[in-house]
Design a protein around this motif. Sequence first.
Motif, PDB file in Angstrom:
ATOM      1  N   ALA A  85      -1.246  -7.048  -3.702  1.00 37.74           N
ATOM      2  CA  ALA A  85      -0.889  -8.203  -2.873  1.00 37.74           C
ATOM      3  C   ALA A  85      -2.138  -9.053  -2.698  1.00 37.74           C
ATOM      4  CB  ALA A  85      -0.371  -7.731  -1.520  1.00 37.74           C
ATOM      5  N   PHE A  95     -11.299  10.985  -2.651  1.00 34.38           N
ATOM      6  CA  PHE A  95     -11.919  11.918  -1.711  1.00 34.38           C
ATOM      7  C   PHE A  95     -11.579  11.477  -0.295  1.00 34.38           C
ATOM      8  CE2 PHE A  95     -16.138  13.283   0.355  1.00 34.38           C
ATOM      9  CZ  PHE A  95     -15.549  14.447   0.846  1.00 34.38           C
ATOM     10  N   LYS A  96     -10.495  12.046   0.217  1.00 32.86           N
ATOM     11  CA  LYS A  96     -10.043  11.746   1.587  1.00 32.86           C
ATOM     12  C   LYS A  96      -9.570  13.066   2.169  1.00 32.86           C
ATOM     13  CE  LYS A  96      -8.930   6.967   0.642  1.00 32.86           C
ATOM     14  NZ  LYS A  96      -8.008   5.877   0.772  1.00 32.86           N
ATOM     15  N   ALA A  97      -8.566  13.039   3.031  1.00 31.98           N
ATOM     16  CA  ALA A  97      -8.095  14.269   3.680  1.00 31.98           C
ATOM     17  C   ALA A  97      -7.708  15.307   2.623  1.00 31.98           C
ATOM     18  CB  ALA A  97      -6.897  13.955   4.551  1.00 31.98           C
ATOM     19  N   GLY A 109      -0.453   4.558  -0.079  1.00 28.21           N
ATOM     20  CA  GLY A 109      -1.181   5.779   0.266  1.00 28.21           C
ATOM     21  C   GLY A 109      -0.242   6.622   1.113  1.00 28.21           C
ATOM     22  N   LEU A 110      -0.783   7.543   1.903  1.00 27.95           N
ATOM     23  CA  LEU A 110       0.125   8.387   2.696  1.00 27.95           C
ATOM     24  C   LEU A 110       0.963   7.530   3.645  1.00 27.95           C
ATOM     25  CD1 LEU A 110       1.150  11.197   3.350  1.00 27.95           C
ATOM     26  CD2 LEU A 110      -0.465  11.231   5.258  1.00 27.95           C
ATOM     27  N   ALA A 111       0.330   6.555   4.329  1.00 27.84           N
ATOM     28  CA  ALA A 111       1.055   5.760   5.323  1.00 27.84           C
ATOM     29  C   ALA A 111       2.202   4.981   4.675  1.00 27.84           C
ATOM     30  CB  ALA A 111       0.089   4.814   6.029  1.00 27.84           C
ATOM     31  N   TYR A 151      -6.029  15.027  -1.724  1.00 26.99           N
ATOM     32  CA  TYR A 151      -5.332  13.852  -1.177  1.00 26.99           C
ATOM     33  C   TYR A 151      -4.345  13.245  -2.179  1.00 26.99           C
ATOM     34  CZ  TYR A 151      -4.398   9.589   1.408  1.00 26.99           C
ATOM     35  OH  TYR A 151      -3.764   8.569   2.085  1.00 26.99           O
ATOM     36  N   CYS A 170      -2.703  -0.852   3.757  1.00 29.67           N
ATOM     37  CA  CYS A 170      -3.638  -0.984   2.635  1.00 29.67           C
ATOM     38  C   CYS A 170      -4.918  -0.167   2.820  1.00 29.67           C
ATOM     39  CB  CYS A 170      -3.976  -2.459   2.413  1.00 29.67           C
ATOM     40  SG  CYS A 170      -4.800  -3.167   3.846  1.00 29.67           S
ATOM     41  N   GLY A 217       0.847  -1.207   0.000  1.00 27.54           N
ATOM     42  CA  GLY A 217       0.000   0.000   0.000  1.00 27.54           C
ATOM     43  C   GLY A 217       0.868   1.237   0.000  1.00 27.54           C
ATOM     44  N   ASP A 222      -4.889   3.658   8.251  1.00 26.93           N
ATOM     45  CA  ASP A 222      -6.268   3.168   8.291  1.00 26.93           C
ATOM     46  C   ASP A 222      -6.338   1.645   8.336  1.00 26.93           C
ATOM     47  OD1 ASP A 222      -7.093   5.765   8.192  1.00 26.93           O
ATOM     48  OD2 ASP A 222      -8.257   5.594   6.341  1.00 26.93           O
ATOM     49  N   GLN A 249       0.027  17.990  11.819  1.00 24.23           N
ATOM     50  CA  GLN A 249       0.352  17.099  10.699  1.00 24.23           C
ATOM     51  C   GLN A 249       1.531  17.655   9.903  1.00 24.23           C
ATOM     52  OE1 GLN A 249      -3.552  16.988   8.924  1.00 24.23           O
ATOM     53  NE2 GLN A 249      -4.374  15.704  10.565  1.00 24.23           N
ATOM     54  N   ASP A 251       1.938  -1.411  -4.755  1.00 20.41           N
ATOM     55  CA  ASP A 251       0.632  -0.743  -4.902  1.00 20.41           C
ATOM     56  C   ASP A 251       0.202  -0.901  -6.359  1.00 20.41           C
ATOM     57  OD1 ASP A 251      -0.959   1.680  -3.117  1.00 20.41           O
ATOM     58  OD2 ASP A 251      -1.414   1.564  -5.266  1.00 20.41           O
ATOM     59  N   PRO A 252      -1.093  -1.146  -6.608  1.00 18.20           N
ATOM     60  CA  PRO A 252      -1.509  -1.339  -8.011  1.00 18.20           C
ATOM     61  C   PRO A 252      -1.443  -0.067  -8.842  1.00 18.20           C
ATOM     62  CG  PRO A 252      -3.397  -1.507  -6.510  1.00 18.20           C
ATOM     63  CD  PRO A 252      -2.177  -1.412  -5.660  1.00 18.20           C
ATOM     64  N   GLY A 256      -7.125  12.040  11.067  1.00 23.52           N
ATOM     65  CA  GLY A 256      -6.712  10.880  10.267  1.00 23.52           C
ATOM     66  C   GLY A 256      -5.229  10.911   9.910  1.00 23.52           C
ATOM     67  N   LEU A 257      -4.777  12.047   9.402  1.00 25.08           N
ATOM     68  CA  LEU A 257      -3.378  12.121   8.985  1.00 25.08           C
ATOM     69  C   LEU A 257      -2.447  12.181  10.199  1.00 25.08           C
ATOM     70  CD1 LEU A 257      -3.640  14.575   5.939  1.00 25.08           C
ATOM     71  CD2 LEU A 257      -3.918  12.085   6.018  1.00 25.08           C
TER      72      LEU A 257
HETATM   73  C1  LIG Z   1     -13.952  11.628   2.989  1.00 28.97           C
HETATM   74  C2  LIG Z   1     -12.742  11.618   3.900  1.00 28.97           C
HETATM   75  C3  LIG Z   1     -12.282  12.838   4.397  1.00 28.97           C
HETATM   76  C4  LIG Z   1     -11.178  12.844   5.258  1.00 28.97           C
HETATM   77  N1  LIG Z   1     -10.752  14.044   5.760  1.00 28.97           N
HETATM   78  C5  LIG Z   1      -9.701  14.075   6.597  1.00 28.97           C
HETATM   79  C6  LIG Z   1      -9.213  15.313   7.109  1.00 28.97           C
HETATM   80  O1  LIG Z   1      -9.755  16.379   6.822  1.00 28.97           O
HETATM   81  N2  LIG Z   1      -8.121  15.293   7.922  1.00 28.97           N
HETATM   82  C7  LIG Z   1      -7.489  14.124   8.250  1.00 28.97           C
HETATM   83  O2  LIG Z   1      -6.501  14.163   8.975  1.00 28.97           O
HETATM   84  N3  LIG Z   1      -7.925  12.924   7.776  1.00 28.97           N
HETATM   85  C8  LIG Z   1      -9.007  12.877   6.966  1.00 28.97           C
HETATM   86  N4  LIG Z   1      -9.436  11.671   6.467  1.00 28.97           N
HETATM   87  C9  LIG Z   1      -8.711  10.424   6.839  1.00 28.97           C
HETATM   88  C10 LIG Z   1      -7.450  10.216   5.990  1.00 28.97           C
HETATM   89  O3  LIG Z   1      -7.704  10.546   4.650  1.00 28.97           O
HETATM   90  C11 LIG Z   1      -7.014   8.753   6.119  1.00 28.97           C
HETATM   91  O4  LIG Z   1      -6.825   8.467   7.489  1.00 28.97           O
HETATM   92  C12 LIG Z   1      -5.711   8.489   5.367  1.00 28.97           C
HETATM   93  O5  LIG Z   1      -5.834   8.872   4.025  1.00 28.97           O
HETATM   94  C13 LIG Z   1      -5.336   7.008   5.460  1.00 28.97           C
HETATM   95  O6  LIG Z   1      -4.150   6.793   4.711  1.00 28.97           O
HETATM   96  P1  LIG Z   1      -3.600   5.318   4.473  1.00 28.97           P
HETATM   97  O7  LIG Z   1      -2.300   5.459   3.783  1.00 28.97           O
HETATM   98  O8  LIG Z   1      -3.686   4.539   5.743  1.00 28.97           O
HETATM   99  O9  LIG Z   1      -4.683   4.633   3.487  1.00 28.97           O
HETATM  100  P2  LIG Z   1      -4.971   4.946   1.947  1.00 28.97           P
HETATM  101  O10 LIG Z   1      -4.699   6.346   1.606  1.00 28.97           O
HETATM  102  O11 LIG Z   1      -6.342   4.413   1.702  1.00 28.97           O
HETATM  103  O12 LIG Z   1      -3.917   4.067   1.147  1.00 28.97           O
HETATM  104  C14 LIG Z   1      -4.062   2.677   0.976  1.00 28.97           C
HETATM  105  C15 LIG Z   1      -3.226   2.266  -0.236  1.00 28.97           C
HETATM  106  O13 LIG Z   1      -3.142   0.833  -0.235  1.00 28.97           O
HETATM  107  C16 LIG Z   1      -3.284   0.369  -1.560  1.00 28.97           C
HETATM  108  N5  LIG Z   1      -3.767  -1.017  -1.480  1.00 28.97           N
HETATM  109  C17 LIG Z   1      -4.954  -1.453  -0.991  1.00 28.97           C
HETATM  110  N6  LIG Z   1      -5.028  -2.795  -1.076  1.00 28.97           N
HETATM  111  C18 LIG Z   1      -3.855  -3.208  -1.610  1.00 28.97           C
HETATM  112  C19 LIG Z   1      -3.348  -4.491  -1.950  1.00 28.97           C
HETATM  113  N7  LIG Z   1      -4.036  -5.615  -1.750  1.00 28.97           N
HETATM  114  N8  LIG Z   1      -2.103  -4.556  -2.508  1.00 28.97           N
HETATM  115  C20 LIG Z   1      -1.381  -3.435  -2.710  1.00 28.97           C
HETATM  116  N9  LIG Z   1      -1.829  -2.196  -2.409  1.00 28.97           N
HETATM  117  C21 LIG Z   1      -3.055  -2.092  -1.866  1.00 28.97           C
HETATM  118  C22 LIG Z   1      -4.263   1.356  -2.210  1.00 28.97           C
HETATM  119  O14 LIG Z   1      -4.109   1.360  -3.618  1.00 28.97           O
HETATM  120  C23 LIG Z   1      -3.824   2.681  -1.573  1.00 28.97           C
HETATM  121  O15 LIG Z   1      -2.847   3.335  -2.340  1.00 28.97           O
HETATM  122  C24 LIG Z   1     -10.530  11.637   5.615  1.00 28.97           C
HETATM  123  C25 LIG Z   1     -11.002  10.418   5.102  1.00 28.97           C
HETATM  124  C26 LIG Z   1     -12.102  10.412   4.250  1.00 28.97           C
HETATM  125  C27 LIG Z   1     -12.597   9.092   3.694  1.00 28.97           C
END
Ligand SMILES: Cc1cc2nc3c(=O)[nH]c(=O)nc-3n(C[C@H](O)[C@H](O)[C@H](O)COP(=O)(O)OP(=O)(O)OC[C@H]3O[C@@H](n4cnc5c(N)ncnc54)[C@H](O)[C@@H]3O)c2cc1C
Length: 401
Positions: free
Chosen positions: A121, A46-48, A16-18, A99, A150, A14, A284, A55, A37-38, A296-297
């Motif tokens: 994965a 539509f996330k942060a 994403g930001l993490a 995001y 992920c 994965g 997440d 942050q 990541d795919p 979240g971030l």
């Molecule tokens: C509508 C919305 C608004 C938000 N607003 C805020 C805000 O204002 N402030 C704030 O702090 N937080 C906010 N958040 C929360 C924040 O966006 C999330 O906590 C954060 O983006 C999580 O990041 P992540 O890297 O954990 O997950 P993600 O960003 O979801 O990244 C997951 C990654 O894993 C990859 N992946 C998934 N499955 C697989 C697999 N099987 N194999 C390989 N790769 C895979 C995906 O392609 C993706 O790139 C918001 C969330 C939402 C939904």
Amino acid sequence: VTTASEASDVTIVGAGLAGAAAAAVLARAGHRIALVDPDPVCPPAFKAEKLEPDQAELLERLGLLQGILPHTAPIHAIRLGYRGHALATQAIEQHGILYQDLVNAVRRQVPTSVATRKARAVELVTGAELQTVILDSGERITSRLLVVACGTGGRLHRALGIEKRILREAHSLCSGFDIASEDGKPFPFAAVTYYAERLATRIDYATLFAAPGRMRLNLFSYREPRDPWVRALSDAPHAELERALPGLTRVIGSWCVTSRVEHRVIDLYVAEKPARDGVVLIGDAFQSVCPATGTGLSKVLTDVWRLCEAHVPAWLTTPGMGVDKIAAYYGDPAKTSMDRGSLEAAEYRRRFGTDDSLRWRVHRARCFGSMALAGLRVRMRHALAAGTPPTRQGPRIDRTL
Ligand SMILES: Cc1cc2nc3c(=O)[nH]c(=O)nc-3n(C[C@H](O)[C@H](O)[C@H](O)COP(=O)(O)OP(=O)(O)OC[C@H]3O[C@@H](n4cnc5c(N)ncnc54)[C@H](O)[C@@H]3O)c2cc1C
């Protein structure tokens, strides 16, 4: 086709930001990293859409902020609105950013030494010594440690035998769209937080903020996804919001909607008994967040900071990757306090937006009252200093709800 790749220290699933931030930090420290990541480029999501001060501080600490700032719109103050009035202006340093722009800016900072795989994965085999990730391409990647980043998807949790304990299904609903002022001129503010005037709307607040090239509006509510109001908001967002927040236009001026409305239903969950040999969950993937809390971030970046600066470097210096090592990350005081605080904030915001008990009515009245009083005090001070009567323009104060 099944091929085995050369072992690395850490495989991150994965980006994403993490995952992207973890890959950048660990690779810069000299560790051998594989990142899976795919999507080679993070697609619109539509996330942060805004960085809070804590942050930005964490990103700076991780050495990632400078590569992000060119893609942000700076915000220095938020106008706080309620019942058609700008009660006050809160001084704060935030950064509006979509995001995908945030994630792609972090991905660009991942060193070229990282072995990236454009793949999904599908299977994970973990143990106290060696971890294997099987990709949808058939390739197998091995490493000493597996980091699962992920996001909210559940498939990999099942592959690990880790339950996601649902704390509240459909805890909140986040809706978002672009707006513009009706006369086509730029808005005279970079950010507004407008609180709902009536509990019956089940809306907590709307936040309007500048992001590069646009003004975003995020609306946080506690509506069921199948509530007809959700469809009505999609079909006629301006009319529906005017009905729900009748004083908003008085605070921001005439406005119109310039994009489609997106909705996200937020389930609150936490990974149940996640400590396992060889694998950690971050962001997440470990615990979801209610966007109304803006944490979240902070949670994602605290996970990355503690895991990549404190735990992984220590774990890699000794043989094995047993659960005793892994448990130290889940028990990390900074992480546990951030996770707990995020859940408490989610409960607080939901009660603030929906609880009709006397206790909460009094609490809300005190919050808005003290905000208005603080605003009035600043306006009076400014007026006295300038020798002119107080104006309706929001004064600057340093508190929010
Ligand atoms: C509508 C919305 C608004 C938000 N607003 C805020 C805000 O204002 N402030 C704030 O702090 N937080 C906010 N958040 C929360 C924040 O966006 C999330 O906590 C954060 O983006 C999580 O990041 P992540 O890297 O954990 O997950 P993600 O960003 O979801 O990244 C997951 C990654 O894993 C990859 N992946 C998934 N499955 C697989 C697999 N099987 N194999 C390989 N790769 C895979 C995906 O392609 C993706 O790139 C918001 C969330 C939402 C939904």
